[in-house]
Design a protein around this motif. Structure first.
Motif, short mmCIF file in Angstrom:
data_model
loop_
_atom_site.label_atom_id
_atom_site.label_comp_id
_atom_site.label_asym_id
_atom_site.label_seq_id
_atom_site.Cartn_x
_atom_site.Cartn_y
_atom_site.Cartn_z
N GLY A 103 19.51 -19.47 25.66
CA GLY A 103 18.40 -18.52 25.76
C GLY A 103 17.30 -18.78 24.75
O GLY A 103 16.12 -18.52 25.01
N GLY A 104 17.66 -19.35 23.59
CA GLY A 104 16.66 -19.59 22.56
C GLY A 104 15.59 -20.58 22.96
O GLY A 104 14.48 -20.55 22.42
N ASP A 108 12.17 -15.68 25.11
CA ASP A 108 12.07 -14.93 23.86
C ASP A 108 13.13 -13.84 23.86
O ASP A 108 13.60 -13.41 24.93
CB ASP A 108 10.67 -14.31 23.72
N THR A 109 13.50 -13.36 22.68
CA THR A 109 14.55 -12.35 22.57
C THR A 109 14.20 -11.10 23.38
O THR A 109 13.10 -10.54 23.26
CB THR A 109 14.74 -11.95 21.10
N GLY A 110 15.13 -10.71 24.23
CA GLY A 110 14.96 -9.49 25.02
C GLY A 110 13.99 -9.62 26.18
O GLY A 110 13.69 -8.62 26.85
N LYS A 111 13.49 -10.83 26.46
CA LYS A 111 12.50 -11.04 27.51
C LYS A 111 13.09 -11.86 28.65
O LYS A 111 14.07 -12.58 28.47
CB LYS A 111 11.26 -11.74 26.96
N THR A 143 24.38 -12.73 28.52
CA THR A 143 23.84 -12.19 27.27
C THR A 143 24.94 -12.09 26.22
O THR A 143 26.13 -12.28 26.52
CB THR A 143 23.24 -10.79 27.48
N ASP A 144 24.53 -11.73 24.98
CA ASP A 144 25.52 -11.36 23.97
C ASP A 144 25.87 -9.88 24.16
O ASP A 144 25.50 -9.28 25.18
CB ASP A 144 24.99 -11.65 22.57
N ASN A 152 22.09 -5.11 29.18
CA ASN A 152 22.43 -6.53 29.17
C ASN A 152 22.59 -7.08 30.58
O ASN A 152 22.16 -8.19 30.89
CB ASN A 152 23.71 -6.77 28.37
N ARG A 197 26.54 -15.40 19.05
CA ARG A 197 25.70 -14.58 19.94
C ARG A 197 24.59 -15.43 20.58
O ARG A 197 24.25 -15.26 21.75
CB ARG A 197 25.11 -13.40 19.18
N GLU A 198 24.05 -16.35 19.78
CA GLU A 198 23.02 -17.23 20.33
C GLU A 198 23.57 -18.08 21.47
O GLU A 198 22.90 -18.31 22.48
CB GLU A 198 22.47 -18.13 19.22
N ARG A 201 23.84 -16.05 24.70
CA ARG A 201 22.57 -15.74 25.37
C ARG A 201 22.09 -17.00 26.08
O ARG A 201 21.44 -17.86 25.49
CB ARG A 201 21.53 -15.27 24.35
#
Length: 213
Positions: A103-104, A108-111, A143-144, A152, A197-198, A201
């Motif tokens: 996901g990184g 973007d986080t939460g997007k 997701t985490d 999530n 967690r990364e 995601r």
């Protein structure tokens, strides 16, 4: 002679099973070998037990048996080449190719909007998918465990759909694509650390042979 061929056929299957387990024989190689054995048996069963007839049957069977594995092998080779250094992991399980997109590097986080700098990578993925149309493709969002289960799950579904839409816009047939969100239910690492967690995601693309093709 038929009895002898069948005995060799049975022994050959046992040998292939052992070889695949102990030496890492690929699915393509084992498929070709099994197909060859089936072809040999079929050639002998015709009643014409000439060496030429049996060898022809073996060759035809080997080509057919290795077909799916070879098709997936070629895709994997191209994906490895195109995605080298992109951050996308190309993995193989049997005849299924799995693309793990952290996901990184994609969101973007939460997007759920794909980062603009990841678009060239999606171009490369789509080009290979278009070149090899005899597959179906499952896009999985994960997701985490930070946040509620409901949030999530929704985010994972949105991210899977974003990647699906991006591939469709690049020419991949929509009928091949199946987006699904799993939320936090399928972690691949611990959620007790930032790095774990990364890793969780992520979006995974599973490229699966289509038996209907």
């Amino acid at each position: 002679m038929t009895r002898n061929v069948l005995s060799l056929f049975t022994a050959g299957l046992l040998f292939i099973g052992c070889a695949e387990t102990q030496t890492g024989l690929s699915k393509t190689q084992s498929g070709a070998l099994i197909g060859g054995l089936v072809g040999v048996a079929a050639g002998a069963a015709t009643g014409n037990h000439s060496a030429k007839r049996i060898l022809i049957g073996g060759a035809i069977g080997a080509a057919a048996g290795g077909g799916i594995g070879y098709y997936m092998d070629k895709q994997q080779e191209e994906l490895n080449k195109e995605l080298k250094g992109s951050g996308v992991q190309v993995q193989r399980q049997g005849d299924t190719i799995n693309l793990n997109m952290p996901g990184g590097i994609t969101f973007d986080t939460g997007k759920a909007a794909i980062k603009s700098n990841f678009n060239p990578v999606l171009d490369d993925i789509a080009n290979v998918m278009i070149k090899y149309p005899e597959t179906r493709i499952e896009i999985q969002g994960h997701t985490d465990n930070v946040g509620s289960d409901a949030d999530n799950l929704k985010l994972s579904e949105q991210r899977a759909q974003s990647v699906t839409t991006a591939l469709i816009n690049r020419g991949v047939e929509s009928t091949r694509l199946s987006p699904v969100g799993y939320g936090e239910s399928k972690p691949i690492a611990t959620n007790d650390t930032p790095s774990g967690r990364e890793a969780n995601r992520r979006v995974e693309i599973k490229i699966i042979p289509n038996p209907a093709k």
